[in-house]
Scaffold this motif. Sequence first.
Motif, PDB file in Angstrom:
ATOM      1  N   ILE B  72       0.850  -1.192   0.000  1.00  0.00           N
ATOM      2  CA  ILE B  72       0.000   0.000   0.000  1.00  0.00           C
ATOM      3  C   ILE B  72       0.887   1.244   0.000  1.00  0.00           C
ATOM      4  CG2 ILE B  72      -1.819   1.230   1.301  1.00  0.00           C
ATOM      5  CD1 ILE B  72      -2.547  -1.594   0.251  1.00  0.00           C
ATOM      6  N   GLY B  73       0.465   2.263  -0.707  1.00  0.00           N
ATOM      7  CA  GLY B  73       1.211   3.524  -0.723  1.00  0.00           C
ATOM      8  C   GLY B  73       0.256   4.703  -0.800  1.00  0.00           C
ATOM      9  N   VAL B  74       0.668   5.831  -0.218  1.00  0.00           N
ATOM     10  CA  VAL B  74      -0.126   7.061  -0.282  1.00  0.00           C
ATOM     11  C   VAL B  74       0.768   8.121  -0.920  1.00  0.00           C
ATOM     12  CG1 VAL B  74      -1.352   8.813   1.077  1.00  0.00           C
ATOM     13  CG2 VAL B  74      -1.457   6.412   1.766  1.00  0.00           C
ATOM     14  N   ILE B  91       0.274  -6.055   2.652  1.00  0.00           N
ATOM     15  CA  ILE B  91      -0.843  -6.863   3.159  1.00  0.00           C
ATOM     16  C   ILE B  91      -0.732  -8.299   2.648  1.00  0.00           C
ATOM     17  CG2 ILE B  91      -3.361  -7.101   3.185  1.00  0.00           C
ATOM     18  CD1 ILE B  91      -3.571  -4.119   2.787  1.00  0.00           C
ATOM     19  N   PRO B  92      -0.660  -9.270   3.555  1.00  0.00           N
ATOM     20  CA  PRO B  92      -0.671 -10.662   3.092  1.00  0.00           C
ATOM     21  C   PRO B  92      -2.095 -11.064   2.722  1.00  0.00           C
ATOM     22  CG  PRO B  92      -0.432 -10.562   5.483  1.00  0.00           C
ATOM     23  CD  PRO B  92      -0.565  -9.157   5.005  1.00  0.00           C
ATOM     24  N   MET B  93      -2.271 -11.620   1.547  1.00  0.00           N
ATOM     25  CA  MET B  93      -3.618 -11.996   1.099  1.00  0.00           C
ATOM     26  C   MET B  93      -3.610 -13.347   0.429  1.00  0.00           C
ATOM     27  SD  MET B  93      -5.315  -8.567  -0.442  1.00  0.00           S
ATOM     28  CE  MET B  93      -6.973  -9.222  -0.433  1.00  0.00           C
ATOM     29  N   LYS B  94      -4.546 -14.170   0.850  1.00  0.00           N
ATOM     30  CA  LYS B  94      -4.697 -15.456   0.173  1.00  0.00           C
ATOM     31  C   LYS B  94      -5.519 -15.245  -1.098  1.00  0.00           C
ATOM     32  CE  LYS B  94      -4.477 -18.233   4.342  1.00  0.00           C
ATOM     33  NZ  LYS B  94      -5.288 -18.817   5.399  1.00  0.00           N
ATOM     34  N   TYR B  95      -5.473 -16.238  -1.947  1.00  0.00           N
ATOM     35  CA  TYR B  95      -6.261 -16.209  -3.189  1.00  0.00           C
ATOM     36  C   TYR B  95      -7.755 -16.089  -2.851  1.00  0.00           C
ATOM     37  CZ  TYR B  95      -8.111 -17.998  -7.645  1.00  0.00           C
ATOM     38  OH  TYR B  95      -8.803 -18.169  -8.821  1.00  0.00           O
ATOM     39  N   ASP B  97      -9.191 -13.720  -1.272  1.00  0.00           N
ATOM     40  CA  ASP B  97      -9.419 -12.988  -0.028  1.00  0.00           C
ATOM     41  C   ASP B  97      -9.895 -11.577  -0.318  1.00  0.00           C
ATOM     42  OD1 ASP B  97      -8.985 -14.605   2.092  1.00  0.00           O
ATOM     43  OD2 ASP B  97      -7.069 -13.706   2.707  1.00  0.00           O
ATOM     44  N   THR B  98     -10.757 -11.060   0.560  1.00  0.00           N
ATOM     45  CA  THR B  98     -11.093  -9.643   0.532  1.00  0.00           C
ATOM     46  C   THR B  98     -10.637  -9.065   1.859  1.00  0.00           C
ATOM     47  OG1 THR B  98     -13.013 -10.053  -0.850  1.00  0.00           O
ATOM     48  CG2 THR B  98     -12.970  -7.963   0.325  1.00  0.00           C
ATOM     49  N   VAL B  99      -9.892  -8.002   1.805  1.00  0.00           N
ATOM     50  CA  VAL B  99      -9.372  -7.396   3.035  1.00  0.00           C
ATOM     51  C   VAL B  99      -9.791  -5.935   3.077  1.00  0.00           C
ATOM     52  CG1 VAL B  99      -7.254  -6.640   4.185  1.00  0.00           C
ATOM     53  CG2 VAL B  99      -7.406  -8.953   3.295  1.00  0.00           C
ATOM     54  N   ALA B 100     -10.323  -5.522   4.226  1.00  0.00           N
ATOM     55  CA  ALA B 100     -10.618  -4.104   4.443  1.00  0.00           C
ATOM     56  C   ALA B 100      -9.498  -3.551   5.320  1.00  0.00           C
ATOM     57  CB  ALA B 100     -11.960  -3.944   5.115  1.00  0.00           C
ATOM     58  N   PHE B 101      -8.909  -2.454   4.925  1.00  0.00           N
ATOM     59  CA  PHE B 101      -7.838  -1.880   5.737  1.00  0.00           C
ATOM     60  C   PHE B 101      -8.037  -0.369   5.872  1.00  0.00           C
ATOM     61  CE2 PHE B 101      -5.409   0.037   2.255  1.00  0.00           C
ATOM     62  CZ  PHE B 101      -5.843  -0.693   1.162  1.00  0.00           C
ATOM     63  N   ASP B 102      -7.619   0.138   7.025  1.00  0.00           N
ATOM     64  CA  ASP B 102      -7.743   1.576   7.298  1.00  0.00           C
ATOM     65  C   ASP B 102      -6.438   2.276   6.960  1.00  0.00           C
ATOM     66  OD1 ASP B 102     -10.337   1.283   8.283  1.00  0.00           O
ATOM     67  OD2 ASP B 102      -9.592   0.750  10.276  1.00  0.00           O
ATOM     68  N   VAL B 103      -6.559   3.453   6.411  1.00  0.00           N
ATOM     69  CA  VAL B 103      -5.376   4.276   6.130  1.00  0.00           C
ATOM     70  C   VAL B 103      -5.504   5.541   6.979  1.00  0.00           C
ATOM     71  CG1 VAL B 103      -4.127   5.578   4.355  1.00  0.00           C
ATOM     72  CG2 VAL B 103      -5.165   3.381   3.781  1.00  0.00           C
ATOM     73  N   TYR B 104      -4.561   5.721   7.891  1.00  0.00           N
ATOM     74  CA  TYR B 104      -4.556   6.886   8.779  1.00  0.00           C
ATOM     75  C   TYR B 104      -3.533   7.895   8.275  1.00  0.00           C
ATOM     76  CZ  TYR B 104      -7.043   3.897  12.113  1.00  0.00           C
ATOM     77  OH  TYR B 104      -7.952   3.075  12.720  1.00  0.00           O
ATOM     78  N   VAL B 105      -3.970   9.141   8.161  1.00  0.00           N
ATOM     79  CA  VAL B 105      -3.072  10.204   7.698  1.00  0.00           C
ATOM     80  C   VAL B 105      -3.222  11.395   8.638  1.00  0.00           C
ATOM     81  CG1 VAL B 105      -2.616  11.830   5.806  1.00  0.00           C
ATOM     82  CG2 VAL B 105      -3.163   9.466   5.280  1.00  0.00           C
ATOM     83  N   SER B 106      -2.090  12.048   8.913  1.00  0.00           N
ATOM     84  CA  SER B 106      -2.132  13.237   9.768  1.00  0.00           C
ATOM     85  C   SER B 106      -2.929  14.340   9.061  1.00  0.00           C
ATOM     86  CB  SER B 106      -0.702  13.701  10.029  1.00  0.00           C
ATOM     87  OG  SER B 106      -0.703  15.059  10.406  1.00  0.00           O
ATOM     88  N   ASN B 107      -3.695  15.084   9.837  1.00  0.00           N
ATOM     89  CA  ASN B 107      -4.484  16.181   9.246  1.00  0.00           C
ATOM     90  C   ASN B 107      -3.582  17.232   8.597  1.00  0.00           C
ATOM     91  OD1 ASN B 107      -6.787  14.938   9.994  1.00  0.00           O
ATOM     92  ND2 ASN B 107      -7.282  16.327  11.695  1.00  0.00           N
TER      93      ASN B 107
END
Lengths: 167, 137
Positions: B72-74, B91-95, B97-107
């Motif tokens: 992942i990159g921002v 992110i490790p993902m199996k075939y 797979d659906t993964v939900a992930f949060d991206v936190y960024v400083s204001n």
Amino acid sequence: MKTKLLILTSTLLASCAPAYAADTPITGNVQTRCLITTDTNGVFGNPLPSKLSTASADGGVVPVIRYDVTLADAYLAKVTTPTAFSTSPALSDSVTWTGSTAVSKTSDAAMSGYEAAKIVYGSTTQFDLTKAGSTWFSSESTAVYGVSKSFVGGSYTAIVLAECIAK
Amino acid sequence: MEVATLLSYWLNVLLNKLKALVSLVLITLSTPVYSHEMTPTYPVFVQSFMAGISVTTMNLFNKRADVAYYEIGVFDSKWEPISFVSQYTVIPMKYLDTVAFDVYVSNLSLARVEYICSVSQVQDGATVASKICSRVK
């Protein structure tokens, strides 16, 4: 007798379970999305000792990448042909790379202008996906080793980068 | 007459079995199709539970049997990387797979955030790397 029959029939009718007609909703949500699919993995052919090529005329297999987009004019497709091997035996001389990417198939006739409107810079070819639907891109690449030097025996892999960038 | 009918019946059975076998062979030999998907296309950041930090949730779907990790990159509008925090950077993902992930960024850097990208980490044998970038408008 008739009265009894009438009462029995009325009772039976009254006790029948009511049948309700109900609508069963099926709900769904189609999100704006871009899906990159590798339809065909590429294979290098070795027509000359100094040349590896994915062109079918050279005995190779051209990689085919499919882009599915659900919203028109929302994405750019960028396909970058390789400029180095990701795995190879040790090579002592330089490798010259050439490559090109073209639209090979579309799901909509209105996408016919993609090929003419493509922008090429370096080893990257950019397409503006102005229509919703599927587009197939084939990406040919050729590697020539040194000045007519023979490639060292072994396994060679190179990576095509397929990007889908939201506009 | 009966012999002819019986013969015709068995020929039909044999033909159907042959058709099924040919279909099975064709399905087995067909090229596998691998795909990569990330949504939403236009993510929206909201205030997180921490002061000064915004968050957005992304979903990644791995239909590539030849890929087990996505990075992942921002980035800003000039493709300069922006610092962010997520459960995983890779992110490790199996075939399938659906993964939900949060991206936190400083204001402080939120106004600069333009793209959130996922790139497949290709393994031996794969010849196509895929990269999908969502845009923060």
